[in-house]
Every structure is written in structure tokens, then in C-alpha cells.
Design a protein around this motif. Structure first.
Motif, PDB file in Angstrom:
ATOM      1  N   SER A   5       0.835  -1.202   0.000  1.00  0.00           N
ATOM      2  CA  SER A   5       0.000   0.000   0.000  1.00  0.00           C
ATOM      3  C   SER A   5       0.870   1.253   0.000  1.00  0.00           C
ATOM      4  O   SER A   5       0.628   2.203  -0.746  1.00  0.00           O
ATOM      5  CB  SER A   5      -0.901   0.000   1.242  1.00  0.00           C
ATOM      6  OG  SER A   5      -1.454   1.276   1.432  1.00  0.00           O
ATOM      7  N   GLY A  11       4.332   3.015  -3.889  1.00  0.00           N
ATOM      8  CA  GLY A  11       3.509   3.116  -5.098  1.00  0.00           C
ATOM      9  C   GLY A  11       3.942   4.319  -5.904  1.00  0.00           C
ATOM     10  O   GLY A  11       5.099   4.743  -5.856  1.00  0.00           O
ATOM     11  N   ILE A  15      -8.534  10.200  -4.105  1.00  0.00           N
ATOM     12  CA  ILE A  15      -7.160   9.896  -4.531  1.00  0.00           C
ATOM     13  C   ILE A  15      -7.181   8.854  -5.649  1.00  0.00           C
ATOM     14  O   ILE A  15      -6.528   9.001  -6.671  1.00  0.00           O
ATOM     15  CB  ILE A  15      -6.300   9.381  -3.357  1.00  0.00           C
ATOM     16  CG1 ILE A  15      -6.097  10.478  -2.310  1.00  0.00           C
ATOM     17  CG2 ILE A  15      -4.924   8.905  -3.857  1.00  0.00           C
ATOM     18  CD1 ILE A  15      -5.377  10.042  -1.052  1.00  0.00           C
ATOM     19  N   TYR A  28      -5.225   8.679  -9.136  1.00  0.00           N
ATOM     20  CA  TYR A  28      -4.152   7.689  -9.060  1.00  0.00           C
ATOM     21  C   TYR A  28      -4.254   6.706 -10.226  1.00  0.00           C
ATOM     22  O   TYR A  28      -3.260   6.321 -10.841  1.00  0.00           O
ATOM     23  CB  TYR A  28      -4.314   6.947  -7.735  1.00  0.00           C
ATOM     24  CG  TYR A  28      -3.074   6.284  -7.201  1.00  0.00           C
ATOM     25  CD1 TYR A  28      -2.153   7.003  -6.451  1.00  0.00           C
ATOM     26  CD2 TYR A  28      -2.848   4.930  -7.394  1.00  0.00           C
ATOM     27  CE1 TYR A  28      -1.028   6.393  -5.927  1.00  0.00           C
ATOM     28  CE2 TYR A  28      -1.730   4.317  -6.870  1.00  0.00           C
ATOM     29  CZ  TYR A  28      -0.819   5.055  -6.139  1.00  0.00           C
ATOM     30  OH  TYR A  28       0.292   4.448  -5.624  1.00  0.00           O
ATOM     31  N   LEU A  33       3.114   7.179   2.945  1.00  0.00           N
ATOM     32  CA  LEU A  33       2.958   6.087   3.914  1.00  0.00           C
ATOM     33  C   LEU A  33       1.510   5.584   3.975  1.00  0.00           C
ATOM     34  O   LEU A  33       1.186   4.746   4.807  1.00  0.00           O
ATOM     35  CB  LEU A  33       3.402   6.560   5.302  1.00  0.00           C
ATOM     36  CG  LEU A  33       4.891   6.903   5.459  1.00  0.00           C
ATOM     37  CD1 LEU A  33       5.147   7.549   6.815  1.00  0.00           C
ATOM     38  CD2 LEU A  33       5.746   5.655   5.308  1.00  0.00           C
ATOM     39  N   SER A  34       0.659   6.097   3.122  1.00  0.00           N
ATOM     40  CA  SER A  34      -0.769   5.706   3.094  1.00  0.00           C
ATOM     41  C   SER A  34      -1.480   6.013   4.407  1.00  0.00           C
ATOM     42  O   SER A  34      -2.315   5.239   4.857  1.00  0.00           O
ATOM     43  CB  SER A  34      -0.942   4.206   2.835  1.00  0.00           C
ATOM     44  OG  SER A  34      -0.347   3.826   1.639  1.00  0.00           O
ATOM     45  N   SER A  44      -1.246  -0.399  -4.218  1.00  0.00           N
ATOM     46  CA  SER A  44      -1.662   0.789  -3.461  1.00  0.00           C
ATOM     47  C   SER A  44      -3.129   1.108  -3.734  1.00  0.00           C
ATOM     48  O   SER A  44      -3.881   1.456  -2.823  1.00  0.00           O
ATOM     49  CB  SER A  44      -0.833   2.011  -3.849  1.00  0.00           C
ATOM     50  OG  SER A  44       0.524   1.774  -3.614  1.00  0.00           O
ATOM     51  N   LEU A  64      -6.602   1.810  -1.425  1.00  0.00           N
ATOM     52  CA  LEU A  64      -7.352   3.065  -1.458  1.00  0.00           C
ATOM     53  C   LEU A  64      -8.863   2.821  -1.449  1.00  0.00           C
ATOM     54  O   LEU A  64      -9.614   3.632  -0.924  1.00  0.00           O
ATOM     55  CB  LEU A  64      -6.967   3.887  -2.694  1.00  0.00           C
ATOM     56  CG  LEU A  64      -5.640   4.634  -2.597  1.00  0.00           C
ATOM     57  CD1 LEU A  64      -5.137   5.056  -3.968  1.00  0.00           C
ATOM     58  CD2 LEU A  64      -5.791   5.855  -1.698  1.00  0.00           C
TER      59      LEU A  64
HETATM   60  N1  PFF Z   1       1.031   5.354  -0.522  1.00  0.00           N
HETATM   61  C1  PFF Z   1       0.633   5.270  -1.887  1.00  0.00           C
HETATM   62  C2  PFF Z   1       1.778   5.726  -2.750  1.00  0.00           C
HETATM   63  O1  PFF Z   1       2.782   6.216  -2.235  1.00  0.00           O
HETATM   64  O2  PFF Z   1       1.673   5.608  -3.969  1.00  0.00           O
HETATM   65  C3  PFF Z   1      -0.616   6.053  -2.178  1.00  0.00           C
HETATM   66  C4  PFF Z   1      -1.681   5.876  -1.153  1.00  0.00           C
HETATM   67  C5  PFF Z   1      -2.223   4.610  -0.916  1.00  0.00           C
HETATM   68  C6  PFF Z   1      -2.088   6.954  -0.400  1.00  0.00           C
HETATM   69  C7  PFF Z   1      -3.167   4.438   0.070  1.00  0.00           C
HETATM   70  C8  PFF Z   1      -3.034   6.801   0.591  1.00  0.00           C
HETATM   71  C9  PFF Z   1      -3.550   5.533   0.805  1.00  0.00           C
HETATM   72  F1  PFF Z   1      -4.398   5.381   1.748  1.00  0.00           F
END
Ligand code: PFF
Length: 460
Positions: free
Chosen positions: A25, A28, A108, A112, A235-236, A327, A331
């Protein structure tokens, strides 16, 4: 000991599976696509330093908090927040934190998926040798041609969203676990090779200075906000993705240890991506602040010139797609888990509903790079004057919603939830770790988020 809840969605087969999924996650597009161009747009070293600080003092403690809340609540973030608030004798309205997260994830994913679609398209381009022998101008022209065509962006976006939907429909273990096991190590190795290449073929020393020797005079309040937002995004954190994964975590796993490992892996990937890209930017006189196209305008140059570049480049974009895939799954997982729990929708149907709606919203981003590239909905504010709908979605989610979600999660974990409950769930009964965590989440995170917000508002 308190009684343990069970998740109706299943559990990871081991702590290792959770680490892989949470790393999947975290790692990404945020690391490989966004970190380099944000660094370039915000002037280099000082941005990187603030980002690293945010990862260490805000990111890791919030990751622990989210995982802890998830495992304690064992439900979608919305229901977890509600259940834990009631358990602590507070209003169930805390579920709104889960709602902000669901909304953030939804917004997002809408963009994304479009960018992940670019990576998909680049698998094909690199694989068919389009970049072989290309010049910097040629690579830039290929990129601008590509994004100027809304139909093609839409096609790739549709394909990527369908891929996400399929894995989510298959559920926690069937879909998620398998995907991550081989991909993360593969991506890591490729990045290391790219950095090795950049060391020889690019302006490595200049890039290292750019990335790691901060010059604070060009560090604006806006850049500090962007660095914090990037830490959350990468870091999500702040939207329940890690919380929902934590809800599938077996009880015997150490939350502190896993959080630190995940944060280190994530940060390493971002820094390696920067170290691979900036030497080339400087060697070819490209613009560090080129924006979202940066990696698509630099890396193909490498693949066009290195021996075996077609195979290697194709592999790189395939792995980037996989990283984005693992990732994107996280989401939409909070929204899907909610629909399954509260609306009695079948998992597969929930995946179709959420992915379909995100797909439609993705049109805003598709158009932002062509037909609407001059549309600036908040043009009356200086800060937003050049921002397209895509830029605004990105700003709203990374710089506002995720830090706000993280702030609320921090407040909840240490001011609402009892000390016994959090200590028990984190399983930190002796030593300095629990007091340190509590101090950071109680004071440092909230104060940092509010200060950074206020400074940035002041600058608008
Ligand atoms: N952390 C993922 C990235 O760096 O691509 C994007 C992301 C995933 C953001 C999940 C937020 C999330 F909850």
C-alpha cells in the motif's frame, strides 16, 4: 486482557503478510512518480529533509496508531472509529474520521488510476522500443503527445481501474497477499540498478547535493505543507488504509516493529527513485520542476540508451504498475469494507460500485492534462492560480484531508481511547517505546500538523 474481536473479512495468514500488504500500500506512485517531482517543484534538499522528519516524528507514530485502532476495532474504519469511541464512553460521531478517510481514498484513487494508466501505456511504449536512441526533446515530445490525447488516457485509466476492481472483488487473502510477495523485492532491485546506472551516466554528485544539502532560504510554508502531505500520502496514512489492513492483522504481531519496517522500506524506495532520476535531470539539462511528467520524461532516456534497455525498461514500468496496483487496492478497501458491513452488499458488487464511481470522477484528471489544462477553478487565490482540477484534487487530499485525518487519529488514540486500551493493543508494556509513542502522538503530531496548516494558510 480484553475480549478480542474478529474481522468478518478474514485475517492475514501471518504478520509477514501484513507487512507485505502494508508495504504494498505504501510503496507506489507516491514514491516513484510523486516524490521526485514534488522534490523538484519544491527546490530539493530542504523539502527532502522536512519530508524525512515528518516520516520519523509524525508518520511512524501515526502508522502505529492506525494499525492499533484497526486491530482493536476489527472493522472498516468507519465502524472501527464508532465502536472504539463507544467503548471509550464517547460519542459514536467519531465515525466521521472514517468517513473523511473513505472520501479521501475515493478522491485519490480517481486520479491515481489515471497516472497508473500512464505507467501501463509506458510498458507498451518501452517494450516496443519507442525510446531506443531517443533524445531528451524526443522523449518530452512523446510524453506531451501522449497526455494531449484524452481518449487514450481514458482507455488506460479504464484498464487500470478494472484491474483494481478485480483484485478487490476477490478479497483479502485471495487477492491482496499473493500480489505483493515478489513485486516489492523486484522493484527494489530494479531501482538499485537504475541508481547504479545514474551514478555512471548522470551528474550524480550534483544530484546528491541537490537532494541532501538543504538550502533553507527557498523553503516556503507551502513547501513544508507539501512535504508533510507527501509523508502522509507516501505512507498511506490519514485515511484508514492502514487501519483497515490493521484490522486483518493477527493478534500476536508487533505493531511498533512492523510500522518502523514499513516506513523505512517506503522511504528508501522514494529516496532511491530520487537518486535515479535527478542525475539524469541535470545531465540532460531537464527542468527539475517539470511536474507530474518528470519520471516519464527522464527514465525513458535511460532505457533508450542503456544496453538491454528495452527489457529492463519494460520490467521497470511493469513493476511500477504493480506497485500502483497494490496501493490502489488499499485506497478503495475502506469503502468496500464499509459497504459489505453496513449495507449488506456482496464484496464483488461493492468493488464494482466503488471502482465505477472512482472511474467516473477520474475524468476530471484525464481532462486536466489536455482539454482543461487551462481551467483553474480556484484561480482567484494566488496559491491556486495555476492549479488544474487534477492539481486541486491532489492538493485537497494530500495536503489537507490526509493530515487532518492523521490529526484526528492522533487525538483519538491518546485523548479519547484509554491508556490501558492502547498500551494493551500495542503490546508495549515495558520500556521506553510506549511513553515515547504516547508523547509523540499526544503532543508532537497535533502541534506539528496545526502549525504547518496555520503557516500555510497564512501564506495563501
Ligand atoms: N502510498 C501510496 C503511494 O505512495 O503511492 C498512495 C496511497 C495509498 C495513499 C493508500 C493513501 C492511501 F491510503
Amino acid at each position: 486482557m480484553v475480549s478480542r474481536r474478529q474481522s468478518i473479512h478474514g485475517e492475514w495468514s501471518s504478520r509477514w503478510a501484513f507487512i507485505l500488504a502494508a508495504t504494498g500500500s505504501a510503496v507506489g506512485l507516491g514514491n516513484i512518480w510523486k516524490f521526485p517531482y514534488m522534490t523538484g517543484e519544491n527546490g530539493g534538499g530542504a523539502f527532502v529533509l522536512v519530508y524525512l522528519l515528518c516520516v520519523a516524528v509524525i508518520g511512524i507514530p501515526i502508522m502505529m496508531a492506525e494499525t492499533m485502532l484497526g486491530r482493536r476495532g476489527r472493522q472498516s474504519p468507519i465502524n472501527t472509529m464508532q465502536t472504539l469511541a463507544i467503548e471509550a464512553g464517547h460519542t459514536p460521531r467519531w465515525h466521521f474520521v472514517g468517513w473523511i478517510g473513505v472520501l479521501a481514498g475515493f478522491l485519490i484513487l480517481s486520479y491515481y488510476s489515471v497516472i497508473a494508466g500512464w505507467a501501463l501505456a509506458y510498458v507498451l511504449r518501452t517494450g516496443t522500443g519507442v525510446f531506443t536512441g531517443a533524445t531528451a526533446d524526443g522523449v518530452e515530445a512523446i510524453f506531451s503527445d501522449f497526455v494531449s490525447n484524452p481518449e487514450s488516457l481514458l482507455g488506460w485509466h479504464t484498464l487500470f481501474m478494472a484491474m483494481t476492481m478485480i483484485v478487490v472483488a476477490r478479497g483479502v487473502q485471495g487477492g491482496l497477499e499473493k500480489a505483493v510477495k515478489f513485486l516489492m523485492p523486484g522493484l527494489f532491485i530494479i531501482l538499485v540498478v537504475l541508481v547504479g546506472y545514474a551514478m555512471n551516466a548522470g551528474e550524480f554528485a550534483q544530484a546528491m547535493r541537490y537532494l541532501f544539502s538543504p538550502s533553507f532560504e527557498n523553503l516556503s510554508p507551502e513547501a513544508i505543507l507539501a512535504a508533510m502531505g507527501q509523508a502522509f500520502f507516501s505512507l498511506s496514512l490519514g485515511m484508514g488504509a492502514i487501519m483497515v489492513y490493521g484490522s486483518y492483522l493477527p493478534h500476536d504481531a508487533s505493531i511498533a516493529g512492523t510500522s518502523v519496517r514499513i516506513a523505512i522500506a517506503d522511504t528508501l524506495v522514494a529516496v532511491l527513485a530520487g537518486m535515479a532520476i535527478f542525475p539524469l535531470v541535470f545531465a540532460h539539462n531537464l527542468e527539475p520542476g517539470a511536474g507530474p511528467g518528470l519520471i516519464f520524461q527522464t527514465l525513458p532516456l535511460v532505457f533508450g540508451h542503456m544496453p538491454g534497455g528495452v527489457v529492463f525498461g519494460t520490467l521497470f514500468f511493469v513493476l511500477l504498475v504493480f506497485a500502483a496496483w497494490t496501493s490502489s487496492i488499499s485506497l478503495i478497501e475502506p469503502a468496500v469494507a464499509y459497504l459489505v458491513e453496513n449495507r449488506g452488499v456482496r464484496r464483488s458488487n461493492a468493488a464494482v460500485i466503488v471502482a465505477g464511481a472512482c472511474w467516473a470522477l477520474g475524468l476530471l484528471t484525464v481532462l486536466s492534462f489536455n482539454v482543461w489544462s487551462d481551467v483553474h477553478p480556484l484561480g482567484m487565490f494566488e496559491t491556486f492560480k495555476d492549479k488544474t482540477p487534477f492539481d486541486l484534487l491532489d492538493y485537497l487530499t494530500s495536503n489537507i484531508m490526509l493530515p487532518l485525518g492523521g490529526f484526528m487519529i492522533a487525538i483519538f488514540s491518546v485523548w479519547i481511547m484509554s491508556r490501558d486500551a492502547s498500551r494493551d493493543e500495542l503490546d508495549l508494556h515495558e520500556g521506553w517505546e510506549y511513553p515515547a509513542w504516547r508523547f509523540l502522538v499526544r503532543y508532537v503530531t497535533p502541534v506539528a500538523v496545526v502549525t504547518i496548516f496555520l503557516n500555510a494558510i497564512d501564506a495563501i
